[in-house]
Design a protein around this motif. Sequence first.
Motif, PDB file in Angstrom:
ATOM      1  N   TRP A 255       2.007 -14.152   9.490  1.00  8.91           N
ATOM      2  CA  TRP A 255       1.365 -14.262  10.648  1.00  8.91           C
ATOM      3  C   TRP A 255       0.646 -12.987  11.137  1.00  8.91           C
ATOM      4  O   TRP A 255      -0.310 -12.963  11.846  1.00  8.91           O
ATOM      5  N   SER A 256       1.215 -11.870  10.478  1.00  9.94           N
ATOM      6  CA  SER A 256       0.551 -10.711  11.073  1.00  9.94           C
ATOM      7  C   SER A 256      -0.720 -10.403  10.260  1.00  9.94           C
ATOM      8  O   SER A 256      -1.048 -10.801   9.251  1.00  9.94           O
ATOM      9  N   ILE A 257      -1.888  -9.539  10.998  1.00  8.19           N
ATOM     10  CA  ILE A 257      -2.887  -9.461  10.444  1.00  8.19           C
ATOM     11  C   ILE A 257      -2.875  -8.035   9.595  1.00  8.19           C
ATOM     12  O   ILE A 257      -2.571  -7.051  10.538  1.00  8.19           O
ATOM     13  N   VAL A 258      -3.567  -7.757   8.590  1.00 11.64           N
ATOM     14  CA  VAL A 258      -3.687  -6.550   7.851  1.00 11.64           C
ATOM     15  C   VAL A 258      -4.921  -5.758   8.455  1.00 11.64           C
ATOM     16  O   VAL A 258      -5.963  -6.549   8.395  1.00 11.64           O
ATOM     17  N   PRO A 259      -4.761  -4.634   8.717  1.00 12.68           N
ATOM     18  CA  PRO A 259      -5.944  -3.801   9.019  1.00 12.68           C
ATOM     19  C   PRO A 259      -7.069  -3.658   8.014  1.00 12.68           C
ATOM     20  O   PRO A 259      -6.828  -3.701   6.875  1.00 12.68           O
ATOM     21  N   ASP A 260      -8.279  -3.580   8.562  1.00  8.98           N
ATOM     22  CA  ASP A 260      -9.550  -3.363   7.406  1.00  8.98           C
ATOM     23  C   ASP A 260      -9.341  -1.856   7.077  1.00  8.98           C
ATOM     24  O   ASP A 260      -9.492  -1.552   5.882  1.00  8.98           O
TER      25      ASP A 260
ATOM     26  N   ALA B 253      -1.039 -11.959  19.657  1.00  6.64           N
ATOM     27  CA  ALA B 253      -1.258 -13.015  20.109  1.00  6.64           C
ATOM     28  C   ALA B 253      -2.254 -12.910  21.338  1.00  6.64           C
ATOM     29  O   ALA B 253      -3.185 -13.866  21.626  1.00  6.64           O
ATOM     30  N   THR B 254      -2.107 -11.899  22.209  1.00  8.15           N
ATOM     31  CA  THR B 254      -2.719 -11.860  23.388  1.00  8.15           C
ATOM     32  C   THR B 254      -3.840 -10.873  23.435  1.00  8.15           C
ATOM     33  O   THR B 254      -4.543 -11.143  24.244  1.00  8.15           O
TER      34      THR B 254
ATOM     35  N   HIS C  30       4.875  -6.429  18.495  1.00  7.11           N
ATOM     36  CA  HIS C  30       3.620  -6.577  17.577  1.00  7.11           C
ATOM     37  C   HIS C  30       3.142  -8.036  17.783  1.00  7.11           C
ATOM     38  O   HIS C  30       1.849  -8.431  17.908  1.00  7.11           O
ATOM     39  N   ALA C  31       4.041  -9.079  17.784  1.00  9.95           N
ATOM     40  CA  ALA C  31       3.686 -10.481  18.010  1.00  9.95           C
ATOM     41  C   ALA C  31       2.824 -10.715  19.039  1.00  9.95           C
ATOM     42  O   ALA C  31       1.912 -11.316  19.077  1.00  9.95           O
ATOM     43  N   VAL C  32       3.338 -10.031  20.278  1.00 11.99           N
ATOM     44  CA  VAL C  32       2.695 -10.626  21.525  1.00 11.99           C
ATOM     45  C   VAL C  32       1.277  -9.787  21.623  1.00 11.99           C
ATOM     46  O   VAL C  32       0.344 -10.137  22.059  1.00 11.99           O
ATOM     47  N   HIS C  33       1.250  -8.413  21.135  1.00 11.51           N
ATOM     48  CA  HIS C  33       0.047  -7.729  21.029  1.00 11.51           C
ATOM     49  C   HIS C  33      -1.023  -8.589  20.219  1.00 11.51           C
ATOM     50  O   HIS C  33      -2.124  -8.694  20.544  1.00 11.51           O
TER      51      HIS C  33
ATOM     52  N   ARG D 175      -5.946 -10.642  18.098  1.00 11.59           N
ATOM     53  CA  ARG D 175      -6.358 -12.005  17.577  1.00 11.59           C
ATOM     54  C   ARG D 175      -7.630 -12.298  18.475  1.00 11.59           C
ATOM     55  O   ARG D 175      -8.659 -12.836  18.119  1.00 11.59           O
ATOM     56  N   PRO D 176      -7.400 -12.719  19.788  1.00 11.77           N
ATOM     57  CA  PRO D 176      -8.641 -13.113  20.428  1.00 11.77           C
ATOM     58  C   PRO D 176     -10.050 -11.949  20.471  1.00 11.77           C
ATOM     59  O   PRO D 176     -11.045 -12.685  20.409  1.00 11.77           O
ATOM     60  N   ALA D 177      -9.599 -10.931  20.626  1.00 14.04           N
ATOM     61  CA  ALA D 177     -10.830 -10.033  20.169  1.00 14.04           C
ATOM     62  C   ALA D 177     -11.492 -10.170  19.099  1.00 14.04           C
ATOM     63  O   ALA D 177     -12.510  -9.973  18.822  1.00 14.04           O
ATOM     64  N   LEU D 178     -10.595 -10.216  18.011  1.00 21.58           N
ATOM     65  CA  LEU D 178     -11.178 -10.168  16.557  1.00 21.58           C
ATOM     66  C   LEU D 178     -11.943 -11.757  16.435  1.00 21.58           C
ATOM     67  O   LEU D 178     -13.101 -11.740  15.808  1.00 21.58           O
ATOM     68  N   GLU D 179     -11.327 -12.729  16.993  1.00 19.45           N
ATOM     69  CA  GLU D 179     -12.083 -13.969  16.970  1.00 19.45           C
ATOM     70  C   GLU D 179     -13.365 -13.876  17.731  1.00 19.45           C
ATOM     71  O   GLU D 179     -14.238 -14.714  17.452  1.00 19.45           O
ATOM     72  N   GLU D 180     -13.686 -13.089  18.780  1.00 21.65           N
ATOM     73  CA  GLU D 180     -15.083 -12.942  19.431  1.00 21.65           C
ATOM     74  C   GLU D 180     -15.705 -12.027  18.538  1.00 21.65           C
ATOM     75  O   GLU D 180     -17.008 -11.574  19.188  1.00 21.65           O
ATOM     76  N   GLY D 181     -15.353 -11.356  17.573  1.00 20.91           N
ATOM     77  CA  GLY D 181     -16.074 -10.501  16.542  1.00 20.91           C
ATOM     78  C   GLY D 181     -16.190  -9.362  16.806  1.00 20.91           C
ATOM     79  O   GLY D 181     -16.882  -8.527  16.341  1.00 20.91           O
ATOM     80  N   ARG D 182     -14.986  -8.739  17.863  1.00 21.80           N
ATOM     81  CA  ARG D 182     -15.291  -7.154  18.162  1.00 21.80           C
ATOM     82  C   ARG D 182     -14.494  -6.477  17.465  1.00 21.80           C
ATOM     83  O   ARG D 182     -13.721  -6.790  16.641  1.00 21.80           O
ATOM     84  N   LEU D 183     -14.735  -4.963  17.504  1.00 19.11           N
ATOM     85  CA  LEU D 183     -14.185  -4.202  16.842  1.00 19.11           C
ATOM     86  C   LEU D 183     -12.772  -3.788  17.585  1.00 19.11           C
ATOM     87  O   LEU D 183     -12.985  -3.500  18.638  1.00 19.11           O
ATOM     88  N   VAL D 184     -11.899  -3.910  16.868  1.00 19.37           N
ATOM     89  CA  VAL D 184     -10.592  -3.638  17.539  1.00 19.37           C
ATOM     90  C   VAL D 184      -9.909  -2.171  17.010  1.00 19.37           C
ATOM     91  O   VAL D 184     -10.001  -1.935  15.691  1.00 19.37           O
ATOM     92  N   ILE D 185      -9.575  -1.143  17.835  1.00 19.24           N
ATOM     93  CA  ILE D 185      -8.914   0.056  17.165  1.00 19.24           C
ATOM     94  C   ILE D 185      -7.696   0.225  18.026  1.00 19.24           C
ATOM     95  O   ILE D 185      -7.455   0.110  19.032  1.00 19.24           O
ATOM     96  N   SER D 186      -6.599   0.375  17.148  1.00 21.98           N
ATOM     97  CA  SER D 186      -5.390   0.384  17.656  1.00 21.98           C
ATOM     98  C   SER D 186      -4.610   1.746  17.490  1.00 21.98           C
ATOM     99  O   SER D 186      -4.659   1.977  16.227  1.00 21.98           O
ATOM    100  N   ASP D 187      -4.035   2.380  18.405  1.00 20.78           N
ATOM    101  CA  ASP D 187      -3.244   3.494  18.181  1.00 20.78           C
ATOM    102  C   ASP D 187      -1.904   2.799  17.992  1.00 20.78           C
ATOM    103  O   ASP D 187      -1.084   2.584  18.680  1.00 20.78           O
TER     104      ASP D 187
END
Length: 199
Positions: A118-123, A70-71, A65-68, A74-86
């Motif tokens: 450190w973890s990000i809570v989903p919307d 960081a790599t 989860h931590a690597v997921h 987080r980068p995608a959210l910072e770019e303002g993208r929608l992230v969908i995680s299974d």
Amino acid sequence: MLITLEGIDGSGKSTLYRGLEERLADVNPLFTREPGSPYLGEAVRRAIAENNDPLAEAALFVADHAVHLATVVRPALEEGRLVISDRYSDSRFAYQQVSLKGYHENPKQWLTAVHSRWSIVPDITFLLLISPKNALARLGDRGEKEHFEQEEFLEEVQKNYLDRMSENPNRFILVDAELPAETILDFVEKSIRERINKQ
Ligand code: TYD
């Protein structure tokens, strides 16, 4: 915005995920999953297959989860993208609260502590609800089963998901996973688009 898909094995998450990939192409979301981070994904798969140490397995899920985060996330959210995680952190709270019983005096407390700060809570989290018996029947012809894929185990996992939902009622959206796949996809796609338009 971060959206996660959760549910027990056999709840139809992967089918929903593939459907959303097609339906939401115009929004250009980043589709991702846990476990499966760049350099730990393989180790996690191995820990699940070997099934000899729940604590090592849990620690690897957290590290993954931590690597997921960081790599990928987080980068995608910072770019303002929608992230969908299974699967995402709720999988740990649902599964590891069961697998760590007897290995840790309070698995929930450990999981809470290990994710804090450190973890990000989903919307939004879509929780696919299905009877474990039906879920296992769906998995029936997939060959060898992972150690998680047992009816009693999945009953407890699903109960933990529901507890998690009652603790976070604004984040979770419950989906009846016994409905036809197309109906589920229509509902989830509509909910996501409504949320995007509200932003
Ligand atoms: P995966 O192969 O992705 O299964 P599925 O296709 O059902 O999503 O995940 C492997 C197993 O790992 C699955 O049974 C759920 C479990 N798991 C945990 O126990 N804890 C976790 O934190 C995660 C992400 C998955």
